[in-house]
Design a protein around this motif. Sequence first.
Motif, PDB file in Angstrom:
ATOM      1  N   THR A  78      -7.324   3.819   2.689  1.00  0.00           N
ATOM      2  CA  THR A  78      -6.203   2.937   2.224  1.00  0.00           C
ATOM      3  C   THR A  78      -5.254   3.309   3.681  1.00  0.00           C
ATOM      4  O   THR A  78      -4.651   4.085   3.699  1.00  0.00           O
ATOM      5  CB  THR A  78      -5.853   4.562   1.064  1.00  0.00           C
ATOM      6  N   ASN A  79      -4.210   2.318   2.489  1.00  0.00           N
ATOM      7  CA  ASN A  79      -3.293   1.977   3.750  1.00  0.00           C
ATOM      8  C   ASN A  79      -2.153   1.389   3.682  1.00  0.00           C
ATOM      9  O   ASN A  79      -1.687   0.906   1.972  1.00  0.00           O
ATOM     10  CB  ASN A  79      -3.760  -0.084   4.762  1.00  0.00           C
ATOM     11  N   PRO A  80      -0.896   2.587   4.152  1.00  0.00           N
ATOM     12  CA  PRO A  80       0.421   2.387   3.101  1.00  0.00           C
ATOM     13  C   PRO A  80       0.738   1.297   2.936  1.00  0.00           C
ATOM     14  O   PRO A  80       2.375   0.183   2.340  1.00  0.00           O
ATOM     15  CB  PRO A  80       1.245   2.816   4.097  1.00  0.00           C
ATOM     16  N   PHE A  81       0.416  -0.419   4.256  1.00  0.00           N
ATOM     17  CA  PHE A  81       1.112  -0.778   4.128  1.00  0.00           C
ATOM     18  C   PHE A  81       0.742  -2.436   3.418  1.00  0.00           C
ATOM     19  O   PHE A  81       0.935  -3.044   2.834  1.00  0.00           O
ATOM     20  CB  PHE A  81       1.120  -1.870   5.200  1.00  0.00           C
ATOM     21  N   GLY A  82      -0.931  -1.674   2.484  1.00  0.00           N
ATOM     22  CA  GLY A  82      -0.981  -2.370   0.730  1.00  0.00           C
ATOM     23  C   GLY A  82      -2.576  -3.746   1.901  1.00  0.00           C
ATOM     24  O   GLY A  82      -2.374  -4.144   0.949  1.00  0.00           O
ATOM     25  N   SER A 135      -6.787  -8.975   7.386  1.00  0.00           N
ATOM     26  CA  SER A 135      -5.421  -8.463   6.466  1.00  0.00           C
ATOM     27  C   SER A 135      -4.688  -7.205   7.455  1.00  0.00           C
ATOM     28  O   SER A 135      -5.117  -5.563   6.602  1.00  0.00           O
ATOM     29  CB  SER A 135      -5.109  -8.926   5.443  1.00  0.00           C
ATOM     30  N   ARG A 136      -3.785  -6.776   8.052  1.00  0.00           N
ATOM     31  CA  ARG A 136      -3.772  -5.577   8.525  1.00  0.00           C
ATOM     32  C   ARG A 136      -2.417  -4.728   8.266  1.00  0.00           C
ATOM     33  O   ARG A 136      -1.478  -3.619   8.025  1.00  0.00           O
ATOM     34  CB  ARG A 136      -2.623  -6.253  10.454  1.00  0.00           C
ATOM     35  N   ALA A 137      -1.376  -5.546   7.482  1.00  0.00           N
ATOM     36  CA  ALA A 137      -0.490  -5.754   6.624  1.00  0.00           C
ATOM     37  C   ALA A 137       0.306  -6.717   5.438  1.00  0.00           C
ATOM     38  O   ALA A 137       0.116  -7.445   5.902  1.00  0.00           O
ATOM     39  CB  ALA A 137       1.064  -5.747   7.373  1.00  0.00           C
ATOM     40  N   CYS A 138       0.339  -6.361   4.202  1.00  0.00           N
ATOM     41  CA  CYS A 138       1.100  -7.110   3.659  1.00  0.00           C
ATOM     42  C   CYS A 138       2.045  -6.838   2.710  1.00  0.00           C
ATOM     43  O   CYS A 138       2.476  -5.681   2.507  1.00  0.00           O
ATOM     44  CB  CYS A 138      -0.759  -7.129   2.327  1.00  0.00           C
ATOM     45  N   PHE A 139       3.523  -7.706   2.893  1.00  0.00           N
ATOM     46  CA  PHE A 139       4.426  -7.538   2.190  1.00  0.00           C
ATOM     47  C   PHE A 139       4.925  -8.628   0.474  1.00  0.00           C
ATOM     48  O   PHE A 139       4.084  -9.843   0.875  1.00  0.00           O
ATOM     49  CB  PHE A 139       5.650  -7.471   3.003  1.00  0.00           C
ATOM     50  N   GLU A 140       5.174  -7.685  -0.483  1.00  0.00           N
ATOM     51  CA  GLU A 140       5.424  -8.641  -1.800  1.00  0.00           C
ATOM     52  C   GLU A 140       6.622  -9.596  -1.429  1.00  0.00           C
ATOM     53  O   GLU A 140       7.901  -9.131  -0.756  1.00  0.00           O
ATOM     54  CB  GLU A 140       5.159  -8.213  -3.166  1.00  0.00           C
ATOM     55  N   ILE A 174      12.185  -5.266   4.345  1.00  0.00           N
ATOM     56  CA  ILE A 174      12.047  -5.051   2.522  1.00  0.00           C
ATOM     57  C   ILE A 174      12.402  -4.212   2.337  1.00  0.00           C
ATOM     58  O   ILE A 174      13.333  -3.043   2.816  1.00  0.00           O
ATOM     59  CB  ILE A 174       9.832  -4.969   3.810  1.00  0.00           C
ATOM     60  N   ARG A 175      12.137  -4.209   0.842  1.00  0.00           N
ATOM     61  CA  ARG A 175      12.843  -3.413   0.123  1.00  0.00           C
ATOM     62  C   ARG A 175      11.662  -2.536  -0.414  1.00  0.00           C
ATOM     63  O   ARG A 175      10.742  -3.460  -1.605  1.00  0.00           O
ATOM     64  CB  ARG A 175      13.801  -4.126  -0.669  1.00  0.00           C
ATOM     65  N   VAL A 176      11.047  -1.274  -0.220  1.00  0.00           N
ATOM     66  CA  VAL A 176       9.880  -0.846  -0.807  1.00  0.00           C
ATOM     67  C   VAL A 176      10.370   0.716  -1.604  1.00  0.00           C
ATOM     68  O   VAL A 176      10.946   1.477  -1.725  1.00  0.00           O
ATOM     69  CB  VAL A 176       9.262  -0.381   0.229  1.00  0.00           C
ATOM     70  N   PRO A 177       9.817   0.377  -2.827  1.00  0.00           N
ATOM     71  CA  PRO A 177      10.341   1.722  -3.501  1.00  0.00           C
ATOM     72  C   PRO A 177       9.017   2.890  -3.336  1.00  0.00           C
ATOM     73  O   PRO A 177       8.091   3.057  -2.911  1.00  0.00           O
ATOM     74  CB  PRO A 177      10.048   1.716  -5.381  1.00  0.00           C
ATOM     75  N   GLU A 178      10.054   4.293  -3.506  1.00  0.00           N
ATOM     76  CA  GLU A 178       9.247   5.492  -3.001  1.00  0.00           C
ATOM     77  C   GLU A 178       8.907   6.652  -4.471  1.00  0.00           C
ATOM     78  O   GLU A 178       9.939   5.754  -5.376  1.00  0.00           O
ATOM     79  CB  GLU A 178      10.888   6.492  -2.469  1.00  0.00           C
ATOM     80  N   SER A 179       8.676   7.091  -3.888  1.00  0.00           N
ATOM     81  CA  SER A 179       7.851   8.172  -5.006  1.00  0.00           C
ATOM     82  C   SER A 179       8.880   8.609  -6.206  1.00  0.00           C
ATOM     83  O   SER A 179       8.729   9.294  -7.013  1.00  0.00           O
ATOM     84  CB  SER A 179       6.943   9.224  -4.550  1.00  0.00           C
ATOM     85  N   SER A 199      13.880   2.494  -0.401  1.00  0.00           N
ATOM     86  CA  SER A 199      13.718   2.278   1.250  1.00  0.00           C
ATOM     87  C   SER A 199      13.918   0.978   1.947  1.00  0.00           C
ATOM     88  O   SER A 199      13.368   0.121   1.069  1.00  0.00           O
ATOM     89  CB  SER A 199      12.589   3.037   2.447  1.00  0.00           C
ATOM     90  N   LEU A 200      14.412   1.206   3.317  1.00  0.00           N
ATOM     91  CA  LEU A 200      14.590  -0.443   3.569  1.00  0.00           C
ATOM     92  C   LEU A 200      14.591  -0.180   5.263  1.00  0.00           C
ATOM     93  O   LEU A 200      14.864   0.199   6.082  1.00  0.00           O
ATOM     94  CB  LEU A 200      16.237  -0.801   3.293  1.00  0.00           C
ATOM     95  N   SER A 201      13.716  -0.941   5.475  1.00  0.00           N
ATOM     96  CA  SER A 201      13.064  -1.453   6.672  1.00  0.00           C
ATOM     97  C   SER A 201      13.100  -2.835   7.312  1.00  0.00           C
ATOM     98  O   SER A 201      13.013  -3.852   6.275  1.00  0.00           O
ATOM     99  CB  SER A 201      11.273  -0.831   6.721  1.00  0.00           C
ATOM    100  N   THR A 202      13.799  -2.651   8.731  1.00  0.00           N
ATOM    101  CA  THR A 202      14.036  -4.499   9.452  1.00  0.00           C
ATOM    102  C   THR A 202      11.965  -4.488  10.129  1.00  0.00           C
ATOM    103  O   THR A 202      12.605  -3.591  10.402  1.00  0.00           O
ATOM    104  CB  THR A 202      15.704  -4.724   9.812  1.00  0.00           C
ATOM    105  N   TYR A 203      11.877  -5.250  10.022  1.00  0.00           N
ATOM    106  CA  TYR A 203      10.456  -5.663  11.282  1.00  0.00           C
ATOM    107  C   TYR A 203      10.760  -6.761  11.679  1.00  0.00           C
ATOM    108  O   TYR A 203      12.153  -8.083  11.524  1.00  0.00           O
ATOM    109  CB  TYR A 203       9.593  -6.466  10.232  1.00  0.00           C
ATOM    110  N   ILE A 204      10.776  -6.895  13.334  1.00  0.00           N
ATOM    111  CA  ILE A 204      10.726  -7.694  14.245  1.00  0.00           C
ATOM    112  C   ILE A 204       9.940  -8.477  14.483  1.00  0.00           C
ATOM    113  O   ILE A 204       8.860  -7.713  15.403  1.00  0.00           O
ATOM    114  CB  ILE A 204      11.663  -7.581  14.989  1.00  0.00           C
ATOM    115  N   PHE A 205      10.189 -10.100  14.901  1.00  0.00           N
ATOM    116  CA  PHE A 205       8.741 -10.484  15.590  1.00  0.00           C
ATOM    117  C   PHE A 205       8.897 -11.970  16.080  1.00  0.00           C
ATOM    118  O   PHE A 205      10.342 -12.038  16.457  1.00  0.00           O
ATOM    119  CB  PHE A 205       8.201 -11.166  14.078  1.00  0.00           C
ATOM    120  N   GLU A 206       8.775 -12.195  17.144  1.00  0.00           N
ATOM    121  CA  GLU A 206       8.782 -13.348  18.341  1.00  0.00           C
ATOM    122  C   GLU A 206       7.618 -14.687  18.068  1.00  0.00           C
ATOM    123  O   GLU A 206       6.178 -14.282  17.749  1.00  0.00           O
ATOM    124  CB  GLU A 206       7.816 -12.660  19.733  1.00  0.00           C
TER     125      GLU A 206
END
Length: 643
Positions: A450-454, A533-538, A559-564, A569-576
Motif C-alpha cells: 500500500t503506497n500513500p501516493f496511490g 508507477s511511483r506516484a499518482c495524483f488526481e 496538491i490538495r489531499v483530504p485527511e482522515s 492538507s496542501l503540499s507543493t512538489y518541485i521538479f526540473e
Amino acid sequence: MPAVDKLLLEEALQDSPQTRSLLSVFEEDAGTLTDYTNQLLQAMQRVYGAQNEMCLATQQLSKQLLAYEKQNFALGKGDEEVISTLHYFSKVMDELNGLHTELAKQLADTMVLPVIQFREKDLTEVSTLKDLFGLASTEHDLSMAKYSRLPKKKENERVKTEVRKEVASARRKQHLSSLQYYCALNALQYRKRMAMMEPLIGFAHGQINFFKRGAEMFSKSMDGFLSSVTGMVQSIQVELEAEADKMRVSQQELLSVDESVYTPDSDVATPQINRNLIQKAGYLNLRNKTGLVTTTWERLYFFTQGGNLMCQPRGAVAGGLIQDLDNCSVMAVDCEDRRYCFQISTPSGKPGIILQAESRKEYEEWICAVNNISRQIYLTDNPEVIGTCLHSTASQNMKNPDTENDKTVPQAAGSTPDTEELIAPGTPIQFDIVLPASEFLDQNRGSRRTNPFGEMEDASFPEAEDSLLQQMFIVRFLGSMAVKTDHTTEVIYEAMRQVLAARAIHNIFRMTESHLMVTSQTLRLIDPQTQVSRACFELTSVTQFAAHQENKRLVGFVIRVPESTGEESLSTYIFESNSEGEKICYAINLGKEIIEVQKDPEALAQLMLSVPLTNDGKYVLLNDQPDGTGGSPGDSRGAESEA
C-alpha cells in the motif's frame, strides 16, 4: 692619621727578643690580612660575576620578549597590544643591557683589580721577605755557633779569620733582610687601609654612574608609557575579577542542581522524551567484535552531522564518519546482559552497528533522532535564512508570469503575501519521495504493498487508454514541502526558493529521474527503467501550477489531499524538466479543461478543433517533440539545477 705601632729599624741589627716579639705581632697581623683579603676578593668577584650574569640575563630577556610574536597561540585575543608592549620593553632591555655591561667593566677595573693587585704585590712581597729573613737568621745562627767553637790556640789564626769573615757576612745579610722585612711590614699597615677603601670607592662610583645614566635614560621617556601600560593591566585585572565572579556564580548555580542530574536513568519511570529531534549528541557504548564469539564495548562520543552519524574519541581533534543515516533503519535489540541497546542497519538491510545508551530517555531519543534523520527531516533547519547567501539565483524574488500566459498559469490577484503566510517557518523538506527502482521491485515481490501516493503495482495504466490527453515529460524530483495556502502561485515560487536553497546548504545534488505522464485524469510519475508507477495524483487535486520565469526548466504544482480528520492538507512538489516547464503547465491546464468540457459535448468539440490530435485521437502539445516526451529521450541534464 693617628700614629701606629711600627718596627724600629735601629733595632734590626741587635735582633733583641723584644724586637722579635713585636715582629711576631706584625707577622700575625699580616697573616690575618692575607686571609681576609682572599675572602674579600671572593665576595667582590661574586658581585662582579652577578653583574656579568645580569648582562647575559637582560640580553636573553630581550630576545625572549621578541620571540613572543613568533609563538603560535591557539587563542590570540588581545595579542596585538601585548606584542607592541613587549617590543618596547625589548628595546628598554637592550639599553639597560648596555648600562649593565658598562657597570660590569667599571667593577672589574675599580673594585676587583685593586684587591688583586694588593694581594699579588704587597702581601706576596711581605711573604717573600719573611722567607728571606728566616734564611738569613738561620745562616747567622749557624755562623755564630761555628765562631763560638773556635779554640784558643794561636796556630788557628787563619781559621779564626775566615770564621770572623763568615760571621760578618751573615750578620750583614741578616741586617739587610731584616731592614727590608721591617720596612715592608711597616708599609703594609698603611697599604691595607688604602686597599680596603679603593675597591669600595670604585664600586660606589660605578653604581652611582649606573643609576644616573639609568635615570636620565628612562625617567622621562618611560613615565607616560608605564602609566598607559599600568592602566591597561589594571583594566584587565578588573575584567578578570568580574569574570571570576561570574564563573563563581555559575559554578554555584551548576552545583546547586538536583542530585538526579548525576544519577543515570533517574527518571526511568516517567522520562520526558523529545521525539522530534533532528540532532543528537552524547556518549554511547559501541560494540566491537574481537573474535568469532567475543565482543568488547567502548564508550565514545557520538553526534549527528547532516545525515551522518559521527564518532569522536576522547582527546581526538575531530570526529569521524561511522555510518550514513540516509534511508537507514533503527530498532531495539537484546545484547547479552546489557540494557538500552539499539541497532542501526543500512538501507540494504544488512545489520550495522550496535550501540548502548546510558538511560531510557537517551535510548528512546537516539532512536527517534535516527528515524527522523533517516527520513531527511534534518534538511529543514530553516534553510531560507542561509540560502539567500549560498544560492543567489534561488534567493531572487519570484515574479508572477506575464498576462499572456494566463491560460496556462493561473494568476493570484492582489499584492505578494509574506513568506510566513505561504509556508510556515521550519517546515520539513522531503528531497526524495521516490524509491529506487530495485528497492520498489523488492517490496512488490511479497505481499501487496500500500503506497500513500496511490501508485500502482502493475506497469499498465488503465486511465491512459480512456484518456483524451496523454503527454510524457522527463523530469527530476527536487523536493516537496507542506504549504499553508494554494490561492496564489507565489507559494510555488517560495517553495522553489527554499528547496533550492536547502539543497545548496546541505550539498545535495542527487536527483531521481522519472517520466511525468499528464493525462486528462491524473499526473503520474513512472520509473523509466521498470515502467512502474511511483506516484499518482488526481488532476482535480492539482490546485496551482507554475513554471519559474527565469529558469524555464523549473516547474511546480500544489496538491490538495483530504485527511482522515476531515481537513485537507496542501503540499507543493518541485521538479526540473528536460523541456520548458511551460509545456508541463500547458498540459496540466489542458487536462483540467478537458475535465470541465467533458460535461458539455459542444464545448468538447470546440476544444478538439482548437488542439491538434494524434492518429489515435490523443491531444498533443504545440511545439512538442515527435516522441511526445517534451524533449529528447536521451536529454538527461545531470543532477545540478540551473536555478
